[in-house]
Design a protein around this motif. Structure first.
Motif, PDB file in Angstrom:
ATOM      1  N   MET A 130      36.544 -55.656  -3.734  1.00 40.46           N
ATOM      2  CA  MET A 130      37.187 -56.085  -2.310  1.00 40.46           C
ATOM      3  C   MET A 130      38.520 -56.109  -2.383  1.00 40.46           C
ATOM      4  N   GLU A 131      39.226 -55.639  -1.309  1.00 37.66           N
ATOM      5  CA  GLU A 131      40.539 -55.940  -1.287  1.00 37.66           C
ATOM      6  C   GLU A 131      40.930 -57.279  -0.829  1.00 37.66           C
ATOM      7  N   THR A 132      42.092 -57.788  -1.480  1.00 40.85           N
ATOM      8  CA  THR A 132      42.809 -58.937  -1.124  1.00 40.85           C
ATOM      9  C   THR A 132      43.584 -58.976  -0.038  1.00 40.85           C
ATOM     10  N   ILE A 133      43.516 -59.541   0.927  1.00 38.41           N
ATOM     11  CA  ILE A 133      44.315 -59.393   2.460  1.00 38.41           C
ATOM     12  C   ILE A 133      45.468 -60.083   2.112  1.00 38.41           C
ATOM     13  N   LEU A 134      45.442 -61.483   2.046  1.00 39.82           N
ATOM     14  CA  LEU A 134      46.770 -62.142   1.868  1.00 39.82           C
ATOM     15  C   LEU A 134      46.796 -62.356   0.429  1.00 39.82           C
ATOM     16  N   ARG A 135      47.788 -61.798  -0.315  1.00 43.33           N
ATOM     17  CA  ARG A 135      48.047 -61.913  -1.704  1.00 43.33           C
ATOM     18  C   ARG A 135      48.984 -63.150  -2.256  1.00 43.33           C
ATOM     19  N   GLY A 136      49.899 -63.663  -1.448  1.00 41.06           N
ATOM     20  CA  GLY A 136      50.631 -64.579  -1.772  1.00 41.06           C
ATOM     21  C   GLY A 136      51.759 -64.656  -0.931  1.00 41.06           C
ATOM     22  N   LEU A 137      52.368 -66.020  -1.110  1.00 44.17           N
ATOM     23  CA  LEU A 137      53.521 -66.361  -0.326  1.00 44.17           C
ATOM     24  C   LEU A 137      54.744 -65.244  -0.669  1.00 44.17           C
ATOM     25  N   THR A 138      55.407 -64.643   0.113  1.00 47.60           N
ATOM     26  CA  THR A 138      56.743 -63.945  -0.388  1.00 47.60           C
ATOM     27  C   THR A 138      58.002 -64.559   0.006  1.00 47.60           C
ATOM     28  N   THR A 139      58.212 -64.723   1.316  1.00 51.58           N
ATOM     29  CA  THR A 139      59.400 -65.128   1.891  1.00 51.58           C
ATOM     30  C   THR A 139      58.924 -66.168   3.146  1.00 51.58           C
ATOM     31  N   VAL A 140      59.444 -67.255   2.978  1.00 47.00           N
ATOM     32  CA  VAL A 140      59.596 -68.370   4.124  1.00 47.00           C
ATOM     33  C   VAL A 140      60.899 -68.146   5.000  1.00 47.00           C
ATOM     34  N   SER A 141      60.878 -67.951   6.284  1.00 46.72           N
ATOM     35  CA  SER A 141      62.257 -67.681   6.947  1.00 46.72           C
ATOM     36  C   SER A 141      62.643 -69.019   7.669  1.00 46.72           C
ATOM     37  N   PHE A 142      63.796 -69.493   7.585  1.00 44.32           N
ATOM     38  CA  PHE A 142      64.415 -70.668   8.685  1.00 44.32           C
ATOM     39  C   PHE A 142      65.378 -69.941   9.236  1.00 44.32           C
ATOM     40  N   TYR A 143      65.631 -70.533  10.314  1.00 44.84           N
ATOM     41  CA  TYR A 143      66.607 -70.028  11.255  1.00 44.84           C
ATOM     42  C   TYR A 143      67.890 -71.416  11.306  1.00 44.84           C
ATOM     43  N   ALA A 144      69.136 -70.912  11.486  1.00 45.85           N
ATOM     44  CA  ALA A 144      70.271 -72.028  11.543  1.00 45.85           C
ATOM     45  C   ALA A 144      71.313 -71.491  12.107  1.00 45.85           C
ATOM     46  N   SER A 145      72.030 -71.953  12.954  1.00 46.59           N
ATOM     47  CA  SER A 145      72.882 -71.674  13.990  1.00 46.59           C
ATOM     48  C   SER A 145      74.399 -71.490  13.369  1.00 46.59           C
ATOM     49  N   ASP A 146      74.644 -72.368  12.363  1.00 45.20           N
ATOM     50  CA  ASP A 146      75.527 -72.403  11.269  1.00 45.20           C
ATOM     51  C   ASP A 146      75.001 -72.277  10.031  1.00 45.20           C
ATOM     52  N   LEU A 147      75.037 -70.894   9.621  1.00 47.35           N
ATOM     53  CA  LEU A 147      74.616 -70.488   8.532  1.00 47.35           C
ATOM     54  C   LEU A 147      75.401 -71.048   7.283  1.00 47.35           C
ATOM     55  N   GLU A 148      76.750 -71.242   7.396  1.00 44.40           N
ATOM     56  CA  GLU A 148      77.378 -71.659   6.221  1.00 44.40           C
ATOM     57  C   GLU A 148      77.009 -73.214   6.169  1.00 44.40           C
ATOM     58  N   GLU A 149      76.920 -73.732   7.154  1.00 43.62           N
ATOM     59  CA  GLU A 149      76.568 -75.296   6.979  1.00 43.62           C
ATOM     60  C   GLU A 149      74.861 -75.323   6.375  1.00 43.62           C
TER      61      GLU A 149
END
Length: 137
Positions: A1-20
């Motif tokens: 059987m194929e595993t559909i979701l194999r694991g968490l790879t990347t959680v992405s957050f957003y920030a208007s001030d990337l340096e901060e």
């Protein structure tokens, strides 16, 4: 059987001030991002080196950064209260207080905050996470 979701790879957050955001997460995580290009930084964290990416909010889909919402990703921590205290003292705002979701057993305790950039960061103690981690050693 194929595993559909194999694991968490990347959680992405957003920030208007990337340096901060880079400074805030570097201080909170006590590490520098391992990947850093214009508009994006990424940390590898935890037992399985999951990726936490912070993206300049100018690249966010329309409406994605207007207010916290949607799914909450919970990161396993060894001490939920201490981690919550550190987040709050670093400027995060309480989103959801400590909740024992195991009926008082302490097996699954969660909390979440909104970081200074509007992202929801969930933390939890999870006995199943520890059980799987122990099988990997």
């Amino acid at each position: 059987m194929e595993t559909i979701l194999r694991g968490l790879t990347t959680v992405s957050f957003y920030a208007s001030d990337l340096e901060e955001a880079k400074k805030w997460y570097t201080d909170f995580l006590n590490m520098e991002p391992y990947f850093n290009v214009p508009g994006y930084i990424e940390f590898r964290i935890g037992d399985y080196q999951h990726e936490l990416g912070i993206i300049d909010s100018k690249y966010a889909p329309g409406g994605a950064t207007e207010r916290p919402g949607g799914a909450i990703v919970y990161w396993h921590v060894d001490n939920v209260q201490a981690t919550l205290d550190k987040l709050l003292s670093s400027g995060a705002i309480l989103h959801q207080p400590l909740i024992d979701r195991s009926g008082g057993k302490g097996d699954f305790v969660t909390a979440s905050v909104v970081d200074p950039f509007g992202n929801i960061l969930g933390i939890m103690t999870n006995k199943h996470y520890l059980a799987i981690l122990n099988t990997q050693k």
